[in-house]
Design an enzyme around this catalytic site. Structure first.
Site, mmCIF file in Angstrom:
data_model
loop_
_atom_site.group_PDB
_atom_site.id
_atom_site.type_symbol
_atom_site.label_atom_id
_atom_site.label_comp_id
_atom_site.label_asym_id
_atom_site.label_seq_id
_atom_site.Cartn_x
_atom_site.Cartn_y
_atom_site.Cartn_z
ATOM 1 N N GLY A 27 -23.883 -27.264 44.244
ATOM 2 C CA GLY A 27 -23.726 -28.129 43.075
ATOM 3 C C GLY A 27 -24.564 -29.392 43.186
ATOM 4 O O GLY A 27 -24.686 -29.973 44.260
ATOM 5 N N THR A 33 -31.869 -27.576 35.570
ATOM 6 C CA THR A 33 -33.260 -27.983 35.318
ATOM 7 C C THR A 33 -34.221 -26.897 35.786
ATOM 8 O O THR A 33 -35.204 -26.580 35.104
ATOM 9 C CB THR A 33 -33.569 -29.303 36.040
ATOM 10 O OG1 THR A 33 -32.669 -30.308 35.581
ATOM 11 C CG2 THR A 33 -34.998 -29.757 35.771
ATOM 12 N N ASP A 57 -22.095 -21.043 34.245
ATOM 13 C CA ASP A 57 -21.370 -22.156 34.863
ATOM 14 C C ASP A 57 -20.336 -22.676 33.862
ATOM 15 O O ASP A 57 -20.694 -23.020 32.740
ATOM 16 C CB ASP A 57 -22.361 -23.268 35.223
ATOM 17 C CG ASP A 57 -21.731 -24.376 36.059
ATOM 18 O OD1 ASP A 57 -20.484 -24.445 36.099
ATOM 19 O OD2 ASP A 57 -22.476 -25.162 36.662
ATOM 20 N N CYS A 284 -40.874 -48.345 48.981
ATOM 21 C CA CYS A 284 -39.955 -49.325 49.558
ATOM 22 C C CYS A 284 -39.421 -48.751 50.863
ATOM 23 O O CYS A 284 -39.628 -47.580 51.168
ATOM 24 C CB CYS A 284 -38.813 -49.637 48.592
ATOM 25 S SG CYS A 284 -37.724 -48.228 48.262
#
Length: 353
Positions: A27, A33, A57, A284
């Site tokens: 999950g 997607t 689902d 970063c």
């Protein structure tokens, strides 16, 4: 000479034989997607064919992904003329099943309050089956059987390939176990009805229906699905994961289970990768730290699955919602993402409302 496996899904996207493609994994790793992206790329690459994307689902996300409402009946994706979507709704399917049972019971002479039709009028079947563990998977499986029957009869829309956006791993494994489970169950039922057939027909108020014949027809349908699901030319499973320990562990467990079911699995999509080394502008310490961790597990994935198509997909700046964003993102399944060349695209999605 060593066989070189392409780090993309180009061969699957352009496949002329596959009828069933399952997309699954843990999950929250981007299964929806990924399944939408595969469906879009296949539809674009093979415009002469029809494709169906089904969500099995219970927490349906296809409507959210495309930004339009889908339901239990297949409907075309706006902007595409050869891709349809549907979301199997267990409660609606159970009600339809109950209504059908009432109708058949009444037709077969089980009318009245004391007959089978009367028993089912109040939604007894839906109420009884709705609480059974695995009912969502069973209803999804029934949908597969319905599509096979319709195609054999030449009824309804004919789909060349069906792509499944599956539930998290546990649900998916139960779904894929159903052909074997049902096959064994129907064998037992066959033995029972062979001895008690006339009595069962009488109890059901279905004197003019041969229960043994019905069971044999169902068994034939289940065997057809079993044969198709274990044929690598017709069926394959695409695993989806992220580059973290728990996801990698569950992916390995899933692959071993699929192998035990004799299902073809040779593709892994790894989502949400930072590629921080190639993105100096948006970098970063936290990004560098997570990319370092991701690279560690990517190395393990490359080593464990050297004979798989391992597709490495970037983490985008914005949500991948709507057909246009999905189109932009899905292109990296067909031709692998190049961090140095394709970096700008992942920030283009940021401005999508």
């Amino acid at each position: 000479m060593d066989l070189v496996v392409e780090p993309n899904l180009h061969s699957l996207i352009n496949s002329s034989t596959h009828k069933w493609i399952f997309v699954g994994g843990k999950g929250g790793v981007g299964k929806t997607t990924s399944s939408c992206s595969i469906a879009i790329q296949m539809a674009q690459s093979q415009p002469h064919k029809q494709f169906l994307l089904i969500s099995t689902d219970p927490a349906h996300n296809l409507s959210d992904a495309f930004g339009e409402k889908f339901g239990k009946d297949a409907r075309r994706v706006t902007g595409m003329n050869n891709l349809s979507c549907m979301e199997i709704d267990p409660s609606a399917a159970l009600k339809d099943m109950n209504d059908m049972a009432v109708s058949q019971a009444n037709e077969n002479g089980a009318q009245g309050d004391d007959g089978l039709g009367g028993l089912l009028q109040g939604g007894a079947l839906a109420e009884l089956t709705g609480s059974i563990p695995g009912i969502d998977e069973a209803l999804s499986f029934m949908e597969v059987m319905k599509h096979i029957k319709n195609q054999e009869k030449g009824e309804g829309e004919r789909y060349d390939t069906v792509i499944f956006d599956t539930a998290p791993t546990g649900h998916t494994l139960r779904f894929l176990q159903l052909p074997n489970t049902l096959s064994k169950l129907l064998e037992k039922f066959g033995e029972i009805t062979g001895r008690l057939g006339p009595m069962l027909n009488s109890l059901a108020g279905a004197g003019n229906v041969d229960i043994s014949t019905k069971l044999n027809q169902l068994k034939e349908s289940v065997e057809t699905i079993k044969d198709q699901f274990t044929n690598p030319d017709l069926t394959t499973f695409v695993c989806v994961c992220i580059s973290e320990f728990l996801s990698l562990y569950e992916t390995e467990r899933l692959i071993q289970e699929l192998i035990s079911y004799d299902m073809d699995v040779n593709s892994i999509i790894v989502n949400q990768l930072l590629f921080a080394d190639d993105d100096q502008e948006h970098n970063c310490k936290r990004c560098q730290a997570r990319w370092k961790m991701q690279k560690k597990y990517l190395d393990q994935i490359d080593e464990l699955y050297e004979d798989f198509h391992v597709v490495k997909m970037p983490l985008c700046a914005g949500e991948i919602r709507g057909l246009e964003n999905l189109r932009k993102f899905s292109r990296f399944l067909n031709k692998e993402y190049n961090p140095a060349m394709d970096n700008k695209i992942i920030y283009e999605l940021e401005n999508k409302k």
